[in-house]
Scaffold this motif. Structure first.
Motif, PDB file in Angstrom:
ATOM      1  N   GLN A  40       0.838  -1.203   0.000  1.00 47.37           N
ATOM      2  CA  GLN A  40       0.000   0.000   0.000  1.00 47.37           C
ATOM      3  C   GLN A  40       0.875   1.257   0.000  1.00 47.37           C
ATOM      4  O   GLN A  40       1.677   1.480   0.904  1.00 47.37           O
ATOM      5  N   LYS A 172      -3.973   2.176 -14.132  1.00 45.00           N
ATOM      6  CA  LYS A 172      -5.194   2.080 -13.319  1.00 45.00           C
ATOM      7  C   LYS A 172      -5.124   0.881 -12.371  1.00 45.00           C
ATOM      8  O   LYS A 172      -5.515   0.972 -11.198  1.00 45.00           O
ATOM      9  N   GLU A 173      -4.610  -0.240 -12.869  1.00 41.18           N
ATOM     10  CA  GLU A 173      -4.492  -1.438 -12.032  1.00 41.18           C
ATOM     11  C   GLU A 173      -3.462  -1.225 -10.922  1.00 41.18           C
ATOM     12  O   GLU A 173      -3.625  -1.724  -9.803  1.00 41.18           O
ATOM     13  N   GLU A 175      -2.879   1.629  -9.451  1.00 42.58           N
ATOM     14  CA  GLU A 175      -3.523   2.461  -8.445  1.00 42.58           C
ATOM     15  C   GLU A 175      -4.394   1.629  -7.514  1.00 42.58           C
ATOM     16  O   GLU A 175      -4.433   1.853  -6.295  1.00 42.58           O
ATOM     17  N   GLN A 176      -5.075   0.634  -8.076  1.00 46.64           N
ATOM     18  CA  GLN A 176      -5.897  -0.263  -7.255  1.00 46.64           C
ATOM     19  C   GLN A 176      -5.031  -1.087  -6.306  1.00 46.64           C
ATOM     20  O   GLN A 176      -5.354  -1.247  -5.123  1.00 46.64           O
ATOM     21  N   LEU A 177      -3.921  -1.593  -6.835  1.00 46.85           N
ATOM     22  CA  LEU A 177      -3.023  -2.402  -6.011  1.00 46.85           C
ATOM     23  C   LEU A 177      -2.390  -1.566  -4.902  1.00 46.85           C
ATOM     24  O   LEU A 177      -2.275  -2.022  -3.756  1.00 46.85           O
ATOM     25  N   ALA A 179      -3.595   0.927  -3.460  1.00 46.81           N
ATOM     26  CA  ALA A 179      -4.609   1.329  -2.477  1.00 46.81           C
ATOM     27  C   ALA A 179      -5.028   0.169  -1.588  1.00 46.81           C
ATOM     28  O   ALA A 179      -5.675   0.362  -0.553  1.00 46.81           O
ATOM     29  N   SER A 180      -4.635  -1.049  -1.959  1.00 48.30           N
ATOM     30  CA  SER A 180      -5.074  -2.242  -1.236  1.00 48.30           C
ATOM     31  C   SER A 180      -4.191  -2.506  -0.019  1.00 48.30           C
ATOM     32  O   SER A 180      -2.989  -2.247  -0.029  1.00 48.30           O
ATOM     33  N   TYR A 194      -6.466 -10.661  -5.018  1.00 47.28           N
ATOM     34  CA  TYR A 194      -6.108 -10.184  -3.681  1.00 47.28           C
ATOM     35  C   TYR A 194      -6.497 -11.280  -2.691  1.00 47.28           C
ATOM     36  O   TYR A 194      -7.657 -11.673  -2.618  1.00 47.28           O
TER      37      TYR A 194
END
Length: 276
Positions: A40, A172-173, A175-177, A179-180, A194
């Motif tokens: 993160q 984009k992917e 950014e998702q990772l 944020a996880s 995940y």
């Protein structure tokens, strides 16, 4: 036009440097284990600090290991930031969570730069290079190939242009990772999953039961290094011995295993399942 190679994992980085000896190119390396532990916001000072703290708390990393990991990661970030406009970027990857995160992470770091990106997927390149042979080879990560194969894979027929659409998708992917807060990730059939951190626990227990049966002595202690080695060799995931050791420790805490010896060193303790 400057050519820049970006690769993930210390072993792969070392092999690529050998392959590039004498070439007028730049090589940027990032550390391994990016499929395990928190990622993160690791592109920020706070995020990287949290990851390093997690590694220090849960892996058998000493101060020198942590400092080396930190330096390699921060140097990688700085070098990517310094890439000149118009550069040709070759990003090395493989079919595992760490390197597939890596390629997405780099795409995010390169956002806004006018560069041309290519992908060298060592997994598919190795498969292709064995076509027509009597033997067959499948690798888990780029560090499993040597410098001679890397030198061959640098040629144009082994790299693929990253389209603008794919470049944006990867950003984009990423950014998702980033944020996880998940502790471990799985790359399967072209998709990132995940996972809960107990993903590998059932398999570790299964391997322990198998080793007990093979010994025909269900009351005997198993050397932790033996169990970890079997899990490492048989797992479908690209995982490290440090991750497996971390999960064995958690299974000890949860009462699945008894332990004997010094838990601070993989080679100095033994385990035994409580239900055997």
């Amino acid at each position: 036009m400057q050519t820049v190679h970006i690769i993930f994992g210390e072993s792969a980085y070392g092999s690529l440097r050998c392959a590039m000896k004498g070439e007028q190119v730049k090589i940027i390396g990032f550390p391994s284990l990016l499929g395990e532990g928190p990622i993160q916001n690791i592109h920020t000072e706070t995020g990287l600090k949290n990851r390093l703290q997690w590694l220090e708390n849960n892996y058998l990393f000493d101060t020198e290991d942590i400092e080396r990991y930190k330096q390699l990661f921060e140097t990688g970030l700085q070098q990517v930031e310094q890439i000149a406009e118009g550069s040709k970027i070759i990003i090395w990857t493989c079919e595992n969570a760490a390197e597939q995160f890596g390629i997405r992470f780099v795409a995010k770091l390169l956002a806004g730069k006018k560069v041309t990106c290519y992908v060298c997927n060592t997994f598919f390149n190795v498969l292709e290079s064995y076509k027509g042979r009597d033997t067959w080879c499948e690798i888990r990560y780029s560090g499993e190939i040597g410098s001679e194969e890397m030198k061959r894979f640098m040629k144009n027929e082994w790299i693929e242009l990253m389209t603008n659409e794919l470049f944006v998708t990867y950003q984009k992917e990423a950014e998702q990772l980033l944020a996880s807060d998940c502790a471990v990730r799985t790359w399967r059939h072209g998709k990132m999953y995940y996972e809960d951190e107990n993903r590998d626990d059932a398999f570790i227990i299964k391997m322990a039961k198998m080793l007990h049966r093979d010994r025909q002595d269900e009351s005997s202690w198993l050397k932790a290094v033996l169990l970890i080695g079997h899990v490492l060799g048989e797992s479908e995931h690209d995982i490290s011995d440090s991750w497996i050791n971390y999960r064995v420790h958690k299974l000890i805490e949860q009462g699945f295993f008894q332990s004997e010896g010094d838990l601070r060193a993989i080679r100095k303790y033994k385990v035994k399942l409580n239900d055997v």
